[in-house]
Write a protein that holds these residues in place. Structure first.
Motif, PDB file in Angstrom:
ATOM      1  N   GLY A  10      94.482 -60.892  71.172  1.00  0.00           N
ATOM      2  CA  GLY A  10      93.071 -61.184  70.913  1.00  0.00           C
ATOM      3  C   GLY A  10      92.375 -61.973  71.996  1.00  0.00           C
ATOM      4  O   GLY A  10      91.360 -62.616  71.723  1.00  0.00           O
ATOM      5  N   LEU A  11      92.907 -61.922  73.202  1.00  0.00           N
ATOM      6  CA  LEU A  11      92.299 -62.653  74.314  1.00  0.00           C
ATOM      7  C   LEU A  11      91.903 -61.688  75.417  1.00  0.00           C
ATOM      8  O   LEU A  11      92.595 -60.707  75.675  1.00  0.00           O
ATOM      9  CB  LEU A  11      93.271 -63.691  74.865  1.00  0.00           C
ATOM     10  CG  LEU A  11      93.686 -64.776  73.873  1.00  0.00           C
ATOM     11  CD1 LEU A  11      94.840 -65.577  74.434  1.00  0.00           C
ATOM     12  CD2 LEU A  11      92.510 -65.672  73.539  1.00  0.00           C
ATOM     13  N   PHE A  12      90.774 -61.962  76.070  1.00  0.00           N
ATOM     14  CA  PHE A  12      90.288 -61.113  77.148  1.00  0.00           C
ATOM     15  C   PHE A  12      90.428 -61.887  78.451  1.00  0.00           C
ATOM     16  O   PHE A  12      89.891 -62.987  78.594  1.00  0.00           O
ATOM     17  CB  PHE A  12      88.819 -60.740  76.908  1.00  0.00           C
ATOM     18  CG  PHE A  12      88.299 -59.718  77.859  1.00  0.00           C
ATOM     19  CD1 PHE A  12      88.585 -58.384  77.673  1.00  0.00           C
ATOM     20  CD2 PHE A  12      87.541 -60.104  78.943  1.00  0.00           C
ATOM     21  CE1 PHE A  12      88.104 -57.430  78.556  1.00  0.00           C
ATOM     22  CE2 PHE A  12      87.055 -59.164  79.832  1.00  0.00           C
ATOM     23  CZ  PHE A  12      87.337 -57.822  79.641  1.00  0.00           C
ATOM     24  N   CYS A  20      94.218 -66.290  85.049  1.00  0.00           N
ATOM     25  CA  CYS A  20      94.650 -67.673  84.815  1.00  0.00           C
ATOM     26  C   CYS A  20      93.917 -68.271  83.613  1.00  0.00           C
ATOM     27  O   CYS A  20      94.216 -69.377  83.195  1.00  0.00           O
ATOM     28  CB  CYS A  20      94.432 -68.517  86.054  1.00  0.00           C
ATOM     29  SG  CYS A  20      92.724 -68.589  86.589  1.00  0.00           S
ATOM     30  N   MET A  21      92.968 -67.517  83.090  1.00  0.00           N
ATOM     31  CA  MET A  21      92.204 -67.978  81.940  1.00  0.00           C
ATOM     32  C   MET A  21      91.828 -66.757  81.101  1.00  0.00           C
ATOM     33  O   MET A  21      91.661 -65.660  81.631  1.00  0.00           O
ATOM     34  CB  MET A  21      90.937 -68.689  82.438  1.00  0.00           C
ATOM     35  CG  MET A  21      90.248 -69.483  81.412  1.00  0.00           C
ATOM     36  SD  MET A  21      88.835 -70.508  81.988  1.00  0.00           S
ATOM     37  CE  MET A  21      88.616 -70.155  83.690  1.00  0.00           C
ATOM     38  N   ALA A  22      91.679 -66.959  79.795  1.00  0.00           N
ATOM     39  CA  ALA A  22      91.293 -65.861  78.905  1.00  0.00           C
ATOM     40  C   ALA A  22      90.323 -66.393  77.860  1.00  0.00           C
ATOM     41  O   ALA A  22      90.315 -67.577  77.532  1.00  0.00           O
ATOM     42  CB  ALA A  22      92.518 -65.265  78.236  1.00  0.00           C
ATOM     43  N   ILE A  23      89.501 -65.492  77.342  1.00  0.00           N
ATOM     44  CA  ILE A  23      88.488 -65.831  76.350  1.00  0.00           C
ATOM     45  C   ILE A  23      88.791 -65.053  75.073  1.00  0.00           C
ATOM     46  O   ILE A  23      89.152 -63.880  75.129  1.00  0.00           O
ATOM     47  CB  ILE A  23      87.084 -65.472  76.874  1.00  0.00           C
ATOM     48  CG1 ILE A  23      86.799 -66.244  78.160  1.00  0.00           C
ATOM     49  CG2 ILE A  23      86.018 -65.758  75.831  1.00  0.00           C
ATOM     50  CD1 ILE A  23      85.557 -65.806  78.877  1.00  0.00           C
ATOM     51  N   SER A  24      88.594 -65.698  73.958  1.00  0.00           N
ATOM     52  CA  SER A  24      88.832 -65.048  72.671  1.00  0.00           C
ATOM     53  C   SER A  24      87.915 -63.841  72.513  1.00  0.00           C
ATOM     54  O   SER A  24      86.707 -63.921  72.739  1.00  0.00           O
ATOM     55  CB  SER A  24      88.585 -66.042  71.544  1.00  0.00           C
ATOM     56  OG  SER A  24      88.521 -65.373  70.317  1.00  0.00           O
ATOM     57  N   LEU A  27      85.269 -64.579  70.034  1.00  0.00           N
ATOM     58  CA  LEU A  27      84.167 -65.357  70.604  1.00  0.00           C
ATOM     59  C   LEU A  27      83.204 -64.442  71.360  1.00  0.00           C
ATOM     60  O   LEU A  27      81.987 -64.599  71.276  1.00  0.00           O
ATOM     61  CB  LEU A  27      84.697 -66.445  71.541  1.00  0.00           C
ATOM     62  CG  LEU A  27      83.640 -67.321  72.210  1.00  0.00           C
ATOM     63  CD1 LEU A  27      82.832 -68.090  71.179  1.00  0.00           C
ATOM     64  CD2 LEU A  27      84.292 -68.270  73.201  1.00  0.00           C
ATOM     65  N   LEU A  28      83.731 -63.461  72.091  1.00  0.00           N
ATOM     66  CA  LEU A  28      82.878 -62.505  72.790  1.00  0.00           C
ATOM     67  C   LEU A  28      82.051 -61.680  71.806  1.00  0.00           C
ATOM     68  O   LEU A  28      80.874 -61.403  72.052  1.00  0.00           O
ATOM     69  CB  LEU A  28      83.716 -61.590  73.683  1.00  0.00           C
ATOM     70  CG  LEU A  28      84.362 -62.254  74.894  1.00  0.00           C
ATOM     71  CD1 LEU A  28      85.274 -61.268  75.609  1.00  0.00           C
ATOM     72  CD2 LEU A  28      83.311 -62.789  75.842  1.00  0.00           C
ATOM     73  N   ALA A  29      82.640 -61.302  70.680  1.00  0.00           N
ATOM     74  CA  ALA A  29      81.913 -60.556  69.656  1.00  0.00           C
ATOM     75  C   ALA A  29      80.800 -61.422  69.060  1.00  0.00           C
ATOM     76  O   ALA A  29      79.682 -60.938  68.818  1.00  0.00           O
ATOM     77  CB  ALA A  29      82.865 -60.085  68.567  1.00  0.00           C
ATOM     78  N   PHE A  30      81.091 -62.695  68.847  1.00  0.00           N
ATOM     79  CA  PHE A  30      80.076 -63.621  68.340  1.00  0.00           C
ATOM     80  C   PHE A  30      78.939 -63.771  69.348  1.00  0.00           C
ATOM     81  O   PHE A  30      77.765 -63.752  68.987  1.00  0.00           O
ATOM     82  CB  PHE A  30      80.712 -64.979  68.039  1.00  0.00           C
ATOM     83  CG  PHE A  30      79.734 -66.021  67.593  1.00  0.00           C
ATOM     84  CD1 PHE A  30      79.098 -65.906  66.366  1.00  0.00           C
ATOM     85  CD2 PHE A  30      79.463 -67.115  68.382  1.00  0.00           C
ATOM     86  CE1 PHE A  30      78.197 -66.860  65.950  1.00  0.00           C
ATOM     87  CE2 PHE A  30      78.563 -68.080  67.975  1.00  0.00           C
ATOM     88  CZ  PHE A  30      77.929 -67.956  66.749  1.00  0.00           C
ATOM     89  N   TYR A  31      79.270 -63.895  70.626  1.00  0.00           N
ATOM     90  CA  TYR A  31      78.264 -64.007  71.682  1.00  0.00           C
ATOM     91  C   TYR A  31      77.393 -62.746  71.723  1.00  0.00           C
ATOM     92  O   TYR A  31      76.182 -62.831  71.891  1.00  0.00           O
ATOM     93  CB  TYR A  31      78.932 -64.246  73.035  1.00  0.00           C
ATOM     94  CG  TYR A  31      77.946 -64.429  74.150  1.00  0.00           C
ATOM     95  CD1 TYR A  31      77.286 -65.644  74.320  1.00  0.00           C
ATOM     96  CD2 TYR A  31      77.646 -63.392  75.029  1.00  0.00           C
ATOM     97  CE1 TYR A  31      76.364 -65.816  75.322  1.00  0.00           C
ATOM     98  CE2 TYR A  31      76.728 -63.558  76.040  1.00  0.00           C
ATOM     99  CZ  TYR A  31      76.086 -64.770  76.183  1.00  0.00           C
ATOM    100  OH  TYR A  31      75.176 -64.933  77.181  1.00  0.00           O
TER     101      TYR A  31
END
Length: 72
Positions: A10-12, A20-24, A27-31
């Motif tokens: 579930g991380l992008f 080196c970093m990922a976003i939920s 959270l992207l769907a919420f944005y």
């Protein structure tokens, strides 16, 4: 390989190679939902600003051209 594991959990990733970093993804769907409704938010913000400034003595004289009177 790492990118697939991140997406599976579930991380992008922020970079396709060597992330080196990922976003939920949630959270992207919420944005995205916020972005889709941002037009409504802009109208609410402008209305709130109009009320805020009106309480302080500034008044809009015309809807097309913003021109405010000084409260001093």
């Amino acid at each position: 390989m790492l990118v697939r594991v991140l997406v599976h959990h579930g991380l992008f990733p922020t970079m396709p190679s060597q992330p080196c970093m990922a976003i939920s993804i949630n959270l992207l769907a919420f944005y995205q939902a916020l972005f889709e409704h941002s037009c409504n938010a802009i109208h609410v913000l402008t209305s709130a600003l109009k009320t805020h400034y009106a309480c302080r003595g500034f008044q809009m004289t015309h809807g097309d051209v913003s021109y405010f009177l000084s409260p001093f």
